[in-house]
Scaffold this active site. Structure first.
Site, PDB file in Angstrom:
ATOM      1  N   GLU A   1     -11.152 -12.043  11.033  1.00 28.26           N
ATOM      2  CA  GLU A   1     -11.623 -11.934   9.646  1.00 28.26           C
ATOM      3  C   GLU A   1     -11.509 -13.286   8.933  1.00 28.26           C
ATOM      4  OE1 GLU A   1      -9.836  -8.413   7.731  1.00 28.26           O
ATOM      5  OE2 GLU A   1     -11.731  -7.460   8.252  1.00 28.26           O
TER       6      GLU A   1
ATOM      7  N   VAL B   1      14.654  -7.659  -3.025  1.00 23.07           N
ATOM      8  CA  VAL B   1      15.695  -6.889  -2.317  1.00 23.07           C
ATOM      9  C   VAL B   1      16.381  -7.832  -1.327  1.00 23.07           C
ATOM     10  CG1 VAL B   1      16.097  -4.944  -0.749  1.00 23.07           C
ATOM     11  CG2 VAL B   1      14.260  -4.816  -2.463  1.00 23.07           C
TER      12      VAL B   1
ATOM     13  N   LYS C   1     -17.403  -1.433   4.664  1.00 21.05           N
ATOM     14  CA  LYS C   1     -16.069  -2.020   4.437  1.00 21.05           C
ATOM     15  C   LYS C   1     -15.817  -2.187   2.942  1.00 21.05           C
ATOM     16  CE  LYS C   1     -12.822  -5.365   6.075  1.00 21.05           C
ATOM     17  NZ  LYS C   1     -11.711  -4.704   6.676  1.00 21.05           N
TER      18      LYS C   1
ATOM     19  N   ASP D   1       4.102  -0.834   7.245  1.00 18.41           N
ATOM     20  CA  ASP D   1       4.231  -1.569   8.510  1.00 18.41           C
ATOM     21  C   ASP D   1       5.623  -1.525   9.134  1.00 18.41           C
ATOM     22  OD1 ASP D   1       1.599  -2.147   8.266  1.00 18.41           O
ATOM     23  OD2 ASP D   1       1.827  -4.325   8.218  1.00 18.41           O
TER      24      ASP D   1
ATOM     25  N   TYR E   1       0.830  -1.209   0.000  1.00 20.51           N
ATOM     26  CA  TYR E   1       0.000   0.000   0.000  1.00 20.51           C
ATOM     27  C   TYR E   1       0.872   1.269   0.000  1.00 20.51           C
ATOM     28  CZ  TYR E   1      -3.927  -3.014   1.154  1.00 20.51           C
ATOM     29  OH  TYR E   1      -4.884  -3.984   1.125  1.00 20.51           O
TER      30      TYR E   1
ATOM     31  N   ASN F   1       9.797  -4.543  -6.766  1.00 23.72           N
ATOM     32  CA  ASN F   1       8.883  -5.420  -6.023  1.00 23.72           C
ATOM     33  C   ASN F   1       9.157  -6.865  -6.435  1.00 23.72           C
ATOM     34  OD1 ASN F   1       6.577  -5.505  -4.162  1.00 23.72           O
ATOM     35  ND2 ASN F   1       5.506  -6.453  -5.871  1.00 23.72           N
ATOM     36  N   LYS F   2       8.975  -7.798  -5.467  1.00 24.19           N
ATOM     37  CA  LYS F   2       9.348  -9.176  -5.800  1.00 24.19           C
ATOM     38  C   LYS F   2       8.382  -9.843  -6.769  1.00 24.19           C
ATOM     39  CE  LYS F   2       9.465 -10.938  -1.502  1.00 24.19           C
ATOM     40  NZ  LYS F   2       9.148 -11.676  -0.266  1.00 24.19           N
TER      41      LYS F   2
END
Ligand code: FAD
Length: 405
Positions: A171, A81, A379, A301, A13, A37-38
């Site tokens: 969830e 990375v 949501k 995060d 994100y 990005n992987k």
């Protein structure tokens, strides 16, 4: 004059929003922007529990990066990375090395098992498309083996343990509550034989949530056949299942499926770079930078920010990661142009919504408590809003959620 090199690591994100905002703000001759990005795709991590349960196909969750990135503005490299050498302003990839003037770390989260024996080896975690897909296939396989397995070994095939009654665990069991009846029908299994057990060490489900909403969630999930073991700690995970303890009572539960959904930490790469972190999360400055390293930003995060009102870190969420992407893109444009004002990052929390399957949810939005249909609707609208921000109406129509009931 050489154009400054902006290197963004990770298309979660935070990373993808930084990249897409920068491509809108800066012209191609102002900066050289690279995104690594992987995978070739960005995925909506907040939908992974649906893919893991098998209630939503993973292709709905992932978005090809080429579909949202303008190659004339952003150079996308699909690679992994492996090391960040911030002293040399270099990043080592599996297949090469890149230099930068400005670095944005958006490598996301990893599962944290807190040293519980056997969890890493024997439990699944819901942290990527590949892991979610593996859980889905595994559950289907265990159901498919039921009728061909000797009677004394059958029950554990139909026992699914979910470690953690936080956001992710709740969830996920909500989706399982919808999926299990479908699986039973498909594999000719009596629903009564299937156990979905949610184990939580804390004394309550969804710690931090409003108690009235928690009560609603527990009752709704129990109606879907979820069993709760609260105040119960997982002590060990083995090939056969788990060992739990509540006070002095120790119990072994045999289960073919154990999913650990109780802990996350920031990317180990941020820690290994030599920055000071707390479980991979780094306390950033007001402009989302690494203290003492004005050219290194963190989004998502791996960034730790403190909620001054309660003097505790904000929980890592997609909502905050997206807002950080906007903030960092703005600040990078200011630095590249050498004009304008840097903005401090302040989360603007719109509310929190937790699904209990595709047809039910709880949450707080616009200071109002919501349950059931209205929470579920909110949501889905918030998911669709993100798709709109990322790729406009076309992406909403392609990947959005419109099943209102
Ligand atoms: P991430 O989404 O973690 O993505 C990181 C990206 O970096 C990935 O694309 C990954 O492939 C890439 N990457 C990682 N390592 C490397 C490497 N070495 N090389 C190259 N690329 C790499 N939050 C909410 O706000 N609301 C919710 O309802 C909610 N529900 C959730 C449900 C589930 C099941 C889970 C697991 C989480 C949920 N969260 C929710 C939390 C939210 O998903 C995270 O906070 C969010 O994903 C963090 O975003 P991020 O930008 O840090 O990157």
């Amino acid at each position: 004059m050489n154009k400054p090199k902006i290197l963004i690591l990770g298309a979660g994100y935070g990373g993808i929003i930084t990249a897409t905002r920068l491509q809108k703000t800066l012209s191609a001759n102002e900066a050289e922007i690279t995104l690594v990005n992987k995978n070739s795709y960005h995925y909506q991590t907040t939908w992974l529990h649906e893919n893991a349960a098998g209630t939503l196909h993973h292709d709905r969750t992932r978005i090809q990066i080429k579909d949202v990135i303008n190659p004339n503005k952003v150079n996308f490299i699909q690679d992994t990375v492996v090391e960040i050498k911030h002293e040399e302003k270099k990043v080592v990839l599996e297949h090469g090395e890149l230099e930068y003037d400005y670095l944005v770390l958006g490598l996301g989260f990893e599962s944290e098992t807190f040293g519980i024996k056997g969890l890493k080896e024997h439990a699944f975690s819901i942290a990527s498309i590949n892991q979610a897909r593996e859980i889905k296939e595994h559950i289907e396989y265990t159901f498919s083996k039921y009728h061909t397995t000797p009677a004394d070994k059958r029950d554990e095939l139909l026992t699914i343990i979910v470690g953690g009654a936080g956001f992710t665990g709740i969830e996920f069991v909500g989706e399982l509550g919808n999926r299990v009846p479908e699986l039973c029908k498909e594999f000719d299994i009596d629903r009564e034989k299937v156990r979905i057990i949610c184990v939580e060490a804390a004394p309550m489900v969804l710690p931090g949530f409003d108690p009235e909403l928690v009560e609603y969630a527990v009752s709704a999930l129990e109606k879907k056949g979820v069993e709760f073991k609260i105040g119960t700690a997982i002590k060990e995970c083995t090939e056969e299942g788990i060992v739990v303890a509540k006070g002095d009572d120790v119990e072994e539960i045999k289960a073919a499926t154990v999913v650990w959904a109780a802990g996350v930490r920031g990317s180990a790469l941020v820690e290994e770079a030599g920055f000071e972190t707390m479980r991979g999360r780094l306390k950033v400055t007001e402009h989302m930078r690494v203290p003492g390293h004005d050219n290194v930003f963190i989004v998502g995060d791996s960034a730790l920010i403190i909620n001054e009102e309660i003097n505790r870190p904000y929980p890592p969420t997609a909502q905050i990661a997206i807002q950080q992407g906007f903030n960092v893109a703005h600040n990078l444009a200011v630095l590249v142009r050498g004009k304008g004002e840097l903005q401090e990052f302040k989360p603007d929390l719109k509310g929190v919504l937790c699904s209990l399957g595709h047809d039910d949810a709880i949450g707080v939005a616009f200071d109002k408590k919501l349950t059931g249909w209205s929470a579920s609707f909110m949501k889905k609208m918030s998911d669709n809003r993100y798709l709109f921000i990322l790729g406009g109406l076309g992406l909403v129509l392609k990947k959005g959620k419109f099943n209102i009931f």
